[in-house]
Design a protein around this motif. Structure first.
Motif, PDB file in Angstrom:
ATOM      1  N   ASN A   1      35.070 122.350 114.603  1.00  0.00           N
ATOM      2  CA  ASN A   1      35.000 121.300 115.556  1.00  0.00           C
ATOM      3  C   ASN A   1      36.039 120.225 115.145  1.00  0.00           C
ATOM      4  O   ASN A   1      35.908 118.948 115.637  1.00  0.00           O
ATOM      5  CB  ASN A   1      33.566 120.695 115.861  1.00  0.00           C
ATOM      6  CG  ASN A   1      32.922 121.814 116.539  1.00  0.00           C
ATOM      7  OD1 ASN A   1      33.440 122.651 117.319  1.00  0.00           O
ATOM      8  ND2 ASN A   1      31.629 121.965 116.534  1.00  0.00           N
TER       9      ASN A   1
ATOM     10  N   ASN B   1      37.382 114.937 115.738  1.00  0.00           N
ATOM     11  CA  ASN B   1      36.125 115.612 115.910  1.00  0.00           C
ATOM     12  C   ASN B   1      36.150 115.957 117.326  1.00  0.00           C
ATOM     13  O   ASN B   1      35.945 115.252 118.312  1.00  0.00           O
ATOM     14  CB  ASN B   1      35.075 114.718 115.406  1.00  0.00           C
ATOM     15  CG  ASN B   1      33.475 115.447 115.451  1.00  0.00           C
ATOM     16  OD1 ASN B   1      33.657 116.566 116.087  1.00  0.00           O
ATOM     17  ND2 ASN B   1      32.761 114.739 114.459  1.00  0.00           N
TER      18      ASN B   1
ATOM     19  N   LYS C   1      33.734 117.895 118.625  1.00  0.00           N
ATOM     20  CA  LYS C   1      32.260 117.754 119.281  1.00  0.00           C
ATOM     21  C   LYS C   1      32.185 116.369 119.900  1.00  0.00           C
ATOM     22  O   LYS C   1      31.454 116.426 120.842  1.00  0.00           O
ATOM     23  CB  LYS C   1      31.414 118.085 118.019  1.00  0.00           C
ATOM     24  CG  LYS C   1      30.077 118.554 118.542  1.00  0.00           C
ATOM     25  CD  LYS C   1      29.130 118.685 117.378  1.00  0.00           C
ATOM     26  CE  LYS C   1      28.885 120.074 117.059  1.00  0.00           C
ATOM     27  NZ  LYS C   1      27.895 120.429 115.958  1.00  0.00           N
ATOM     28  N   THR C   2      32.387 115.314 119.149  1.00  0.00           N
ATOM     29  CA  THR C   2      32.030 114.024 119.700  1.00  0.00           C
ATOM     30  C   THR C   2      33.195 113.255 120.335  1.00  0.00           C
ATOM     31  O   THR C   2      33.022 112.121 120.693  1.00  0.00           O
ATOM     32  CB  THR C   2      31.585 113.239 118.484  1.00  0.00           C
ATOM     33  OG1 THR C   2      32.564 113.041 117.585  1.00  0.00           O
ATOM     34  CG2 THR C   2      30.419 113.709 118.068  1.00  0.00           C
ATOM     35  N   ASN C   3      34.278 113.921 120.383  1.00  0.00           N
ATOM     36  CA  ASN C   3      35.744 113.439 120.959  1.00  0.00           C
ATOM     37  C   ASN C   3      36.116 112.024 120.191  1.00  0.00           C
ATOM     38  O   ASN C   3      36.324 110.869 120.863  1.00  0.00           O
ATOM     39  CB  ASN C   3      35.696 113.014 122.460  1.00  0.00           C
ATOM     40  CG  ASN C   3      35.952 114.631 123.078  1.00  0.00           C
ATOM     41  OD1 ASN C   3      36.233 115.767 122.359  1.00  0.00           O
ATOM     42  ND2 ASN C   3      35.499 114.546 124.271  1.00  0.00           N
ATOM     43  N   THR C   4      35.981 111.957 118.935  1.00  0.00           N
ATOM     44  CA  THR C   4      36.024 110.876 118.227  1.00  0.00           C
ATOM     45  C   THR C   4      37.533 111.101 117.342  1.00  0.00           C
ATOM     46  O   THR C   4      37.679 112.264 116.632  1.00  0.00           O
ATOM     47  CB  THR C   4      34.987 110.626 117.226  1.00  0.00           C
ATOM     48  OG1 THR C   4      33.901 110.393 118.064  1.00  0.00           O
ATOM     49  CG2 THR C   4      35.202 109.227 116.497  1.00  0.00           C
TER      50      THR C   4
ATOM     51  N   LYS D   1      36.486 106.274 120.177  1.00  0.00           N
ATOM     52  CA  LYS D   1      35.832 107.091 120.927  1.00  0.00           C
ATOM     53  C   LYS D   1      36.614 107.460 122.371  1.00  0.00           C
ATOM     54  O   LYS D   1      36.928 106.633 123.063  1.00  0.00           O
ATOM     55  CB  LYS D   1      34.516 106.576 121.166  1.00  0.00           C
ATOM     56  CG  LYS D   1      33.582 107.406 121.765  1.00  0.00           C
ATOM     57  CD  LYS D   1      32.888 108.520 120.975  1.00  0.00           C
ATOM     58  CE  LYS D   1      31.662 109.130 122.060  1.00  0.00           C
ATOM     59  NZ  LYS D   1      31.399 110.509 121.369  1.00  0.00           N
TER      60      LYS D   1
END
Length: 176
Positions: A7, A81, A83-86, A103
């Motif tokens: 991820n 990332n 998973k968190t779209n960061t 973000k």
């Protein structure tokens, strides 16, 4: 050490060349020398006229030296990332680092383009018209390879925007 999951996408620039670090140390050394000169003329040999001149020289030349010291010594690493779209950008100068987190709701596509200085850059587009400019390269092939790898890992489309007004979607199936 933390194990990387699927991820996360890590992009590391690497280390600076020895001559860039040498130039950075010369600029940082000149900056420290200017600070010491200003302190000497302002507090030890108290002369208002000379202290004002030293302060003006420090502001002009000291700022120049500090900026170019950072330019020759700073590196930028990125972590995406999924998973968190960061998107985390880590700027590193010597032992010091600074993180900038962004973000995004959903990644849409990756584009590579030519800027007005003749360099090629890569942007990661998200949420309609918002984008994050990632890196710039000296040649088109490097920008294309980086953009292609990133779009493959993120599983999103790739846009060739190197010609102004003539944007083309790249068919990744034909390339691989």
């Amino acid at each position: 050490m933390e194990e990387k999951t699927e991820n996360e996408i890590s992009i590391f620039v690497g280390k600076r060349a020895w001559y860039e670090l040498l130039l950075a140390s010369v600029f940082f050394g000149a900056f420290i020398y200017m600070i010491l000169l200003f302190v000497y003329f302002a507090f030890i040999e108290v002369s208002v006229k000379i202290a004002i001149r030293a302060f003006v020289v420090f502001l002009l030349c000291g700022t120049y030296c500090l900026v170019y010291g950072f330019k020759f010594s700073a590196t930028k690493n990125m972590l995406v990332n999924l998973k968190t779209n960061t998107i985390i950008s880590r700027y590193i100068v010597g032992p010091f680092s600074y993180d900038v987190k962004l973000k995004a709701t959903e990644f849409e596509y990756v584009s590579f383009f030519e800027d007005r200085y003749g360099e090629f850059g890569t942007k990661l587009w998200y949420v309609k018209n918002r984008h994050y400019e990632m890196y710039s390269f000296e040649d088109k092939e490097s920008a294309f390879q980086f953009s292609l790898n990133l779009s493959n890992k993120l599983n999103i489309d790739l846009l060739d925007a190197t010609e102004k007004g003539n944007f083309k979607w790249v068919e990744k199936e034909k390339i691989q």
